[in-house]
Scaffold this motif. Structure first.
Motif, PDB file in Angstrom:
ATOM      1  N   PHE A  64       0.933  -1.355   0.186  1.00 38.89           N
ATOM      2  CA  PHE A  64      -0.101   0.023  -0.150  1.00 38.89           C
ATOM      3  C   PHE A  64       0.834   1.242  -0.089  1.00 38.89           C
ATOM      4  CE2 PHE A  64      -4.092  -1.676   2.296  1.00 38.89           C
ATOM      5  CZ  PHE A  64      -3.966  -3.055   1.460  1.00 38.89           C
ATOM      6  N   THR A  65       0.429   2.278  -0.509  1.00 39.97           N
ATOM      7  CA  THR A  65       0.937   3.469  -0.640  1.00 39.97           C
ATOM      8  C   THR A  65       0.220   4.642  -0.259  1.00 39.97           C
ATOM      9  OG1 THR A  65       2.805   2.708  -2.256  1.00 39.97           O
ATOM     10  CG2 THR A  65       2.556   5.175  -1.792  1.00 39.97           C
ATOM     11  N   ILE A  66       0.219   5.666   0.466  1.00 42.28           N
ATOM     12  CA  ILE A  66      -0.431   6.651   1.003  1.00 42.28           C
ATOM     13  C   ILE A  66      -0.020   8.024   0.433  1.00 42.28           C
ATOM     14  CG2 ILE A  66       0.530   6.956   3.184  1.00 42.28           C
ATOM     15  CD1 ILE A  66      -2.226   7.901   4.184  1.00 42.28           C
ATOM     16  N   ARG A  68      -0.655  12.241  -0.855  1.00 40.60           N
ATOM     17  CA  ARG A  68      -1.558  13.573  -0.662  1.00 40.60           C
ATOM     18  C   ARG A  68      -1.300  14.404  -1.599  1.00 40.60           C
ATOM     19  NH1 ARG A  68      -1.573  16.164   5.513  1.00 40.60           N
ATOM     20  NH2 ARG A  68      -3.285  17.449   5.293  1.00 40.60           N
ATOM     21  N   ASP A  69      -2.538  15.174  -2.031  1.00 38.56           N
ATOM     22  CA  ASP A  69      -2.210  16.477  -3.214  1.00 38.56           C
ATOM     23  C   ASP A  69      -1.478  17.369  -2.737  1.00 38.56           C
ATOM     24  OD1 ASP A  69      -5.100  17.993  -3.564  1.00 38.56           O
ATOM     25  OD2 ASP A  69      -4.327  17.207  -1.791  1.00 38.56           O
ATOM     26  N   ASN A  70      -1.161  18.182  -3.700  1.00 33.37           N
ATOM     27  CA  ASN A  70      -0.131  19.405  -3.385  1.00 33.37           C
ATOM     28  C   ASN A  70      -0.954  20.321  -2.368  1.00 33.37           C
ATOM     29  OD1 ASN A  70       2.137  18.496  -4.524  1.00 33.37           O
ATOM     30  ND2 ASN A  70       1.609  19.640  -6.597  1.00 33.37           N
ATOM     31  N   ALA A  71      -2.326  20.270  -2.564  1.00 37.42           N
ATOM     32  CA  ALA A  71      -3.094  21.319  -1.649  1.00 37.42           C
ATOM     33  C   ALA A  71      -3.480  20.651  -0.534  1.00 37.42           C
ATOM     34  CB  ALA A  71      -4.867  21.585  -2.503  1.00 37.42           C
ATOM     35  N   LYS A  72      -2.954  19.454  -0.004  1.00 37.32           N
ATOM     36  CA  LYS A  72      -3.227  18.906   1.244  1.00 37.32           C
ATOM     37  C   LYS A  72      -4.503  18.775   1.427  1.00 37.32           C
ATOM     38  CE  LYS A  72       1.306  19.701   1.633  1.00 37.32           C
ATOM     39  NZ  LYS A  72       2.445  18.683   1.338  1.00 37.32           N
ATOM     40  N   THR A  73      -5.399  18.511   0.616  1.00 37.76           N
ATOM     41  CA  THR A  73      -6.815  18.291   0.835  1.00 37.76           C
ATOM     42  C   THR A  73      -7.230  17.117   0.488  1.00 37.76           C
ATOM     43  OG1 THR A  73      -7.447  19.258  -1.246  1.00 37.76           O
ATOM     44  CG2 THR A  73      -7.223  20.937   0.603  1.00 37.76           C
ATOM     45  N   THR A  74      -6.786  16.325  -0.203  1.00 34.32           N
ATOM     46  CA  THR A  74      -6.963  14.810  -0.852  1.00 34.32           C
ATOM     47  C   THR A  74      -5.988  13.707  -0.373  1.00 34.32           C
ATOM     48  OG1 THR A  74      -8.282  15.786  -2.495  1.00 34.32           O
ATOM     49  CG2 THR A  74      -7.676  13.675  -2.699  1.00 34.32           C
ATOM     50  N   VAL A  75      -6.347  12.675   0.239  1.00 32.49           N
ATOM     51  CA  VAL A  75      -5.329  11.990   0.233  1.00 32.49           C
ATOM     52  C   VAL A  75      -5.869  10.605  -0.304  1.00 32.49           C
ATOM     53  CG1 VAL A  75      -6.678  11.078   2.511  1.00 32.49           C
ATOM     54  CG2 VAL A  75      -4.214  10.518   2.424  1.00 32.49           C
ATOM     55  N   TYR A  76      -4.885   9.801  -0.884  1.00 31.77           N
ATOM     56  CA  TYR A  76      -4.946   8.581  -1.449  1.00 31.77           C
ATOM     57  C   TYR A  76      -4.465   7.519  -0.813  1.00 31.77           C
ATOM     58  CZ  TYR A  76      -5.644  12.388  -5.008  1.00 31.77           C
ATOM     59  OH  TYR A  76      -6.101  13.454  -5.647  1.00 31.77           O
ATOM     60  N   LEU A  77      -4.961   6.213  -1.227  1.00 28.67           N
ATOM     61  CA  LEU A  77      -4.397   4.853  -0.920  1.00 28.67           C
ATOM     62  C   LEU A  77      -4.460   4.026  -1.866  1.00 28.67           C
ATOM     63  CD1 LEU A  77      -3.190   3.525   1.670  1.00 28.67           C
ATOM     64  CD2 LEU A  77      -5.537   2.459   2.063  1.00 28.67           C
ATOM     65  N   GLN A  78      -3.150   3.777  -2.699  1.00 33.37           N
ATOM     66  CA  GLN A  78      -2.902   3.030  -3.515  1.00 33.37           C
ATOM     67  C   GLN A  78      -2.772   1.620  -2.751  1.00 33.37           C
ATOM     68  OE1 GLN A  78      -3.102   3.280  -7.133  1.00 33.37           O
ATOM     69  NE2 GLN A  78      -2.923   1.034  -6.908  1.00 33.37           N
ATOM     70  N   MET A  79      -3.630   0.586  -3.180  1.00 35.61           N
ATOM     71  CA  MET A  79      -3.459  -0.730  -2.595  1.00 35.61           C
ATOM     72  C   MET A  79      -3.188  -1.701  -3.666  1.00 35.61           C
ATOM     73  SD  MET A  79      -6.720  -0.601   0.266  1.00 35.61           S
ATOM     74  CE  MET A  79      -7.934  -0.399  -1.223  1.00 35.61           C
ATOM     75  N   ASN A  80      -2.322  -2.481  -3.562  1.00 34.97           N
ATOM     76  CA  ASN A  80      -1.689  -3.278  -4.603  1.00 34.97           C
ATOM     77  C   ASN A  80      -1.509  -4.917  -3.976  1.00 34.97           C
ATOM     78  OD1 ASN A  80      -1.258  -1.540  -6.526  1.00 34.97           O
ATOM     79  ND2 ASN A  80       0.860  -1.007  -6.046  1.00 34.97           N
ATOM     80  N   SER A  81      -1.535  -5.724  -4.874  1.00 34.31           N
ATOM     81  CA  SER A  81      -1.448  -7.202  -4.175  1.00 34.31           C
ATOM     82  C   SER A  81      -2.224  -7.504  -2.903  1.00 34.31           C
ATOM     83  CB  SER A  81       0.183  -7.264  -3.980  1.00 34.31           C
ATOM     84  OG  SER A  81       0.987  -7.106  -4.947  1.00 34.31           O
ATOM     85  N   LEU A  82      -3.582  -7.144  -3.353  1.00 33.46           N
ATOM     86  CA  LEU A  82      -4.605  -7.215  -2.405  1.00 33.46           C
ATOM     87  C   LEU A  82      -4.828  -8.844  -1.954  1.00 33.46           C
ATOM     88  CD1 LEU A  82      -7.208  -4.502  -3.620  1.00 33.46           C
ATOM     89  CD2 LEU A  82      -6.017  -4.685  -1.180  1.00 33.46           C
ATOM     90  N   ASN A  83      -5.304  -9.100  -0.787  1.00 34.23           N
ATOM     91  CA  ASN A  83      -5.500 -10.364  -0.581  1.00 34.23           C
ATOM     92  C   ASN A  83      -6.855 -10.358   0.340  1.00 34.23           C
ATOM     93  OD1 ASN A  83      -4.856 -10.404   2.678  1.00 34.23           O
ATOM     94  ND2 ASN A  83      -2.790  -9.885   1.868  1.00 34.23           N
ATOM     95  N   PRO A  84      -7.285 -11.489   0.729  1.00 33.38           N
ATOM     96  CA  PRO A  84      -8.560 -11.726   1.328  1.00 33.38           C
ATOM     97  C   PRO A  84      -8.567 -10.900   2.777  1.00 33.38           C
ATOM     98  CG  PRO A  84      -8.364 -13.501   0.117  1.00 33.38           C
ATOM     99  CD  PRO A  84      -7.168 -12.713  -0.068  1.00 33.38           C
ATOM    100  N   ASP A  85      -7.434 -11.017   3.316  1.00 34.90           N
ATOM    101  CA  ASP A  85      -7.242 -10.372   4.710  1.00 34.90           C
ATOM    102  C   ASP A  85      -7.591  -8.829   4.871  1.00 34.90           C
ATOM    103  OD1 ASP A  85      -4.834 -12.650   5.659  1.00 34.90           O
ATOM    104  OD2 ASP A  85      -6.978 -12.662   5.864  1.00 34.90           O
ATOM    105  N   ASP A  86      -7.445  -8.292   3.428  1.00 32.40           N
ATOM    106  CA  ASP A  86      -7.581  -6.784   3.445  1.00 32.40           C
ATOM    107  C   ASP A  86      -9.043  -6.236   3.261  1.00 32.40           C
ATOM    108  OD1 ASP A  86      -4.769  -7.009   1.109  1.00 32.40           O
ATOM    109  OD2 ASP A  86      -4.655  -6.366   3.116  1.00 32.40           O
ATOM    110  N   THR A  87      -9.753  -7.352   3.292  1.00 31.77           N
ATOM    111  CA  THR A  87     -11.364  -6.925   3.009  1.00 31.77           C
ATOM    112  C   THR A  87     -11.740  -6.450   4.372  1.00 31.77           C
ATOM    113  OG1 THR A  87     -11.836  -9.019   1.756  1.00 31.77           O
ATOM    114  CG2 THR A  87     -13.751  -8.173   3.007  1.00 31.77           C
ATOM    115  N   ALA A  88     -12.264  -5.188   4.120  1.00 32.53           N
ATOM    116  CA  ALA A  88     -12.903  -4.391   5.361  1.00 32.53           C
ATOM    117  C   ALA A  88     -13.706  -3.083   4.802  1.00 32.53           C
ATOM    118  CB  ALA A  88     -11.595  -3.870   6.177  1.00 32.53           C
TER     119      ALA A  88
END
Length: 118
Positions: A64-66, A68-88
């Motif tokens: 996972f990679t978190i 934030r945009d330059n304006a500091k108003t939007t945050v992202y979470l890039q989730m790769n190699s997901l597995n069933p334990d990430d279900t939530a």
């Protein structure tokens, strides 16, 4: 203050998803993502400070990679190699920028479901 999340969904194991959280109404010192699986406590997944420092729970490091945009108003979470334990349900959290002498105030998004099938 409003936090609006998007990007959840269903994916097969090994797949990827990208979550977004748009924050408005204040200035936030740090933002992060939490998740809560059925029957479990909410846990911190990743955080990013105003200066860009990041931290992750061990179970998602390297996947996972978190960011934030330059304006500091939007945050992202890039989730790769997901597995069933990430279900939530994934929740965005934003901590308001305040004077150190003032009590902490934070806000939560409505949550977005992430389902990973095997």
């Amino acid at each position: 203050v409003q936090l609006v999340e998007s990007g959840g969904g269903s994916v097969q194991a090994g797949g990827s998803l990208r979550l977004s959280c748009a924050a408005s109404g204040s200035v936030f010192s740090s933002m992060g993502w939490y998740r809560q699986a059925t029957g479990k406590q909410r846990e911190l997944v990743a955080t990013i400070t105003y200066g860009g420092s990041t931290s992750y729970v061990d179970s998602v490091k390297g996947r996972f990679t978190i960011s934030r945009d330059n304006a500091k108003t939007t945050v992202y979470l890039q989730m790769n190699s997901l597995n069933p334990d990430d279900t939530a349900v994934y929740y965005c959290n934003a901590v308001e920028l305040r004077m150190p002498s003032m009590p902490k105030r934070d806000y939560w998004g409505q949550g977005t479901q992430v389902t990973v099938s095997s």
